[in-house]
Motif scaffolding. Structure first.
Motif, PDB file in Angstrom:
ATOM      1  N   ARG A 157      -0.093  -5.411   3.909  1.00 21.63           N
ATOM      2  CA  ARG A 157      -1.500  -5.489   3.490  1.00 21.63           C
ATOM      3  C   ARG A 157      -2.373  -5.284   4.711  1.00 21.63           C
ATOM      4  N   TRP A 158      -3.446  -4.561   4.499  1.00 26.76           N
ATOM      5  CA  TRP A 158      -4.407  -4.346   5.567  1.00 26.76           C
ATOM      6  C   TRP A 158      -5.785  -4.695   5.035  1.00 26.76           C
ATOM      7  N   ASP A 159      -6.597  -5.212   5.925  1.00 26.29           N
ATOM      8  CA  ASP A 159      -8.003  -5.432   5.581  1.00 26.29           C
ATOM      9  C   ASP A 159      -8.724  -4.106   5.749  1.00 26.29           C
ATOM     10  N   VAL A 160      -9.387  -3.677   4.695  1.00 27.48           N
ATOM     11  CA  VAL A 160     -10.107  -2.406   4.717  1.00 27.48           C
ATOM     12  C   VAL A 160     -11.596  -2.719   4.807  1.00 27.48           C
ATOM     13  N   PRO A 161     -12.275  -2.107   5.772  1.00 26.62           N
ATOM     14  CA  PRO A 161     -13.725  -2.337   5.850  1.00 26.62           C
ATOM     15  C   PRO A 161     -14.399  -1.885   4.556  1.00 26.62           C
ATOM     16  N   GLU A 162     -15.436  -2.582   4.163  1.00 25.29           N
ATOM     17  CA  GLU A 162     -16.143  -2.301   2.913  1.00 25.29           C
ATOM     18  C   GLU A 162     -16.558  -0.835   2.827  1.00 25.29           C
TER      19      GLU A 162
END
Length: 179
Positions: A157-162
Motif C-alpha cells: 500500500r502506498w499513500d497517494v497524494p490527493e
C-alpha cells in the motif's frame, strides 16, 4: 534472558550469510558449511506415529528425512526445524545396534532406508529425544529460518497524494483493476 536468546538466534542466522532470496538448497548449503558435513534432503512417506522429520547422522554426512505426504509449507517448516537443531548442536540419540532403524522407522523396510541413505546411520536427531528447552530453541530458530525461506509479502500500500488520485484511478481502470 529472552533478549539473550533472541540475540543468539539472530546472530546464528546472520552468521549463515544467506543470500537475499533464500532457497532450500542455499539454506542447507549454509548450515552444511556451519556444521562441517554435507546435508541431503530425503522425502519419504512417514507413518503417522513418527515425527514429520528427523536427521539421520552418518560418518560423512547428514540426511534430513521429511514426510513426503506433508504439504510444501510443512515440509519447509520441518526442514527449517531440523536445520535449527543442527545449528544449536543438540545432542543425538545413538543408534548402536542393528535393529535401531527398525525401532525408529517401524513401518519402513530397514534395507530400503539403508539403501536410500547409502551409508551406515550412526545416530538420529529426532523430536522425541529432546527436552522442552531444546525443542523451543529449535522452533524459534526454525521459524526464523522459515521466514527467510518463505517471506510473506503483505499487501503493498502506498499513500497517494490527493492531486494524483485521478491519475491512479485512470491507470487502474486501464489495467482492469479497481472495477
Amino acid at each position: 534472558m529472552r533478549w539473550a536468546r533472541l540475540h543468539r538466534r539472530g546472530s546464528l542466522v546472520a552468521g549463515l550469510a544467506l543470500p537475499r532470496h533464500v532457497t532450500a538448497d542455499a539454506l542447507c548449503d549454509a548450515v552444511s558449511a556451519r556444521v562441517g558435513r554435507p546435508i541431503q534432503r530425503l522425502y519419504l512417506a512417514m507413518p503417522p506415529e513418527l515425527p514429520s522429520g528427523l536427521v539421520a547422522v552418518r560418518a560423512a554426512s547428514l540426511s534430513i528425512v521429511i514426510d513426503a505426504a506433508a504439504p510444501r509449507w510443512l515440509r519447509d517448516m520441518v526442514l527449517c526445524h531440523e536445520l535449527a537443531h543442527l545449528l544449536h548442536g543438540h545432542h543425538l540419540q545413538e543408534l548402536d545396534d542393528p535393529d535401531a532403524l527398525r525401532r525408529l522407522l517401524p513401518s519402513l523396510d530397514p534395507a530400503a532406508v539403508r539403501a536410500t541413505l547409502r551409508e551406515p546411520v550412526e545416530g538420529t536427531l529426532a523430536r522425541t529425544c529432546f527436552a522442552g528447552a531444546a525443542e523451543r530453541e529449535a522452533e524459534e530458530l526454525g521459524t526464523e529460518l522459515f521466514e527467510r525461506l518463505n517471506p510473506w509479502r503483505g499487501e503493498q500500500r502506498w499513500d497517494v497524494p490527493e492531486r494524483a488520485a485521478g491519475v491512479i484511478t485512470r491507470i487502474e481502470r486501464a489495467l482492469g483493476e479497481g472495477e
